[in-house]
Design a protein around this motif. Structure first.
Motif, PDB file in Angstrom:
ATOM      1  N   ASP A  15       5.223  -1.706 -10.004  1.00 27.00           N
ATOM      2  CA  ASP A  15       5.048  -3.064 -10.538  1.00 27.00           C
ATOM      3  C   ASP A  15       5.753  -3.118 -11.897  1.00 27.00           C
ATOM      4  O   ASP A  15       5.246  -2.619 -12.894  1.00 27.00           O
ATOM      5  CB  ASP A  15       3.567  -3.371 -10.669  1.00 27.00           C
ATOM      6  CG  ASP A  15       3.313  -4.805 -11.140  1.00 27.00           C
ATOM      7  OD1 ASP A  15       4.302  -5.538 -11.369  1.00 27.00           O
ATOM      8  OD2 ASP A  15       2.137  -5.190 -11.266  1.00 27.00           O
ATOM      9  N   LYS A  37       5.405  -4.209   5.850  1.00 27.14           N
ATOM     10  CA  LYS A  37       6.141  -5.141   5.001  1.00 27.14           C
ATOM     11  C   LYS A  37       5.602  -5.089   3.570  1.00 27.14           C
ATOM     12  O   LYS A  37       4.389  -5.093   3.350  1.00 27.14           O
ATOM     13  CB  LYS A  37       6.016  -6.569   5.550  1.00 27.14           C
ATOM     14  CG  LYS A  37       6.669  -6.746   6.926  1.00 27.14           C
ATOM     15  CD  LYS A  37       6.586  -8.187   7.386  1.00 27.14           C
ATOM     16  CE  LYS A  37       7.271  -8.356   8.740  1.00 27.14           C
ATOM     17  NZ  LYS A  37       7.223  -9.769   9.220  1.00 27.14           N
ATOM     18  N   ALA A  38       6.532  -5.055   2.619  1.00 28.64           N
ATOM     19  CA  ALA A  38       6.130  -5.013   1.210  1.00 28.64           C
ATOM     20  C   ALA A  38       5.598  -6.376   0.766  1.00 28.64           C
ATOM     21  O   ALA A  38       6.133  -7.413   1.148  1.00 28.64           O
ATOM     22  CB  ALA A  38       7.324  -4.611   0.347  1.00 28.64           C
ATOM     23  N   GLN A  39       4.557  -6.347  -0.045  1.00 32.16           N
ATOM     24  CA  GLN A  39       3.988  -7.592  -0.555  1.00 32.16           C
ATOM     25  C   GLN A  39       4.752  -8.098  -1.781  1.00 32.16           C
ATOM     26  O   GLN A  39       4.613  -9.252  -2.169  1.00 32.16           O
ATOM     27  CB  GLN A  39       2.517  -7.375  -0.907  1.00 32.16           C
ATOM     28  CG  GLN A  39       1.669  -7.012   0.309  1.00 32.16           C
ATOM     29  CD  GLN A  39       0.214  -6.781  -0.058  1.00 32.16           C
ATOM     30  OE1 GLN A  39      -0.142  -6.748  -1.236  1.00 32.16           O
ATOM     31  NE2 GLN A  39      -0.631  -6.641   0.946  1.00 32.16           N
ATOM     32  N   ILE A  40       5.533  -7.231  -2.413  1.00 34.21           N
ATOM     33  CA  ILE A  40       6.336  -7.617  -3.571  1.00 34.21           C
ATOM     34  C   ILE A  40       7.718  -7.001  -3.424  1.00 34.21           C
ATOM     35  O   ILE A  40       7.922  -6.074  -2.638  1.00 34.21           O
ATOM     36  CB  ILE A  40       5.689  -7.143  -4.896  1.00 34.21           C
ATOM     37  CG1 ILE A  40       5.525  -5.618  -4.889  1.00 34.21           C
ATOM     38  CG2 ILE A  40       4.344  -7.817  -5.120  1.00 34.21           C
ATOM     39  CD1 ILE A  40       5.015  -5.057  -6.193  1.00 34.21           C
TER      40      ILE A  40
END
Length: 216
Positions: free
Chosen positions: A190, A152-155
């Motif tokens: 990011d 799962k992506a954190q962002i």
């Protein structure tokens, strides 16, 4: 699922082994408190009956001897009475021997067999218990690995799959590919720290200043 089946089979083996141990333990108690006492009591009764039969035969023989002395019975009848006494004595000795063998040999032999069965059942239980613990550990590991298969992506953002160079042995990230530890599987840039490199024509360089707004 395959490991769960293996684990359930190991659990079934342990349950069966536990039952075998319990049966083996009860078999020893059953023999000592049931079967042995029953056989012993039966032989003791048969010995008692044989003793009574022998006593009666001896009394009959004594009576026949007195009658034979008076000439009231024939020698053949007297021989028959002697044979009856000897037969009753042999029957009594046989029962006494059987009782002795039961107490001295058969009981010990039977207990050795039952104790051997118990030890074998306990050994199987220990083996199946160890196997169950091993398969349970493997199952827990498989469950943990299954959880780790979901990344799962954190962002939020655009996912970029790194393309491997032709000269590298690592395949592209795709369904069915084999990956290694510490391998980069995907990248999410990011956007708060992005840089954009653009080429500016030399004729417009003088029109640019630091801090100017730009549309990308």
């Amino acid at each position: 699922l395959a490991q769960e089946i293996i684990y359930e089979n190991a659990l079934a083996n342990k349950i069966t082994a536990e039952s075998d141990v319990a049966v083996a333990e009860k078999s020893i108690t059953e023999y000592l408190e049931g079967t042995f006492i029953e056989e012993k009591s039966t032989l003791e009764k048969e010995i008692f009956d044989a003793e009574q039969t022998l006593k009666q035969a001896e009394l009959d023989l004594e009576s026949s001897v007195r009658l034979a002395a008076k000439g009231l019975i024939k020698t053949l009848q007297l021989q028959g009475q002697k044979f009856a006494v000897e037969s009753a004595r042999k029957a009594l000795e046989l029962k006494q021997t059987q009782l002795m063998a039961l107490k001295k040999y058969k009981k010990e032999k039977e207990l050795q067999t039952l104790n051997s069965n118990l030890r074998a059942a306990q050994a199987r239980l220990a083996s199946y218990d160890a196997s169950l613990r091993l398969e349970k550990a493997r199952l827990e590991r498989e469950k943990e690995q299954l959880k780790n298969c979901t990344i799962k992506a954190q962002i939020g953002g655009m996912v970029i799959f790194p393309s491997m160079a032709d000269w590298k042995s690592t395949p592209d990230i795709e369904e069915g590919a084999v990956v290694r530890e510490q391998q980069t599987l995907l990248v999410i840039p990011d956007v708060s720290q992005m840089q954009v490199k653009v080429g500016i024509h030399e004729s417009k360089v003088d029109r640019l200043q630091v801090g100017m707004d730009a549309k990308i």
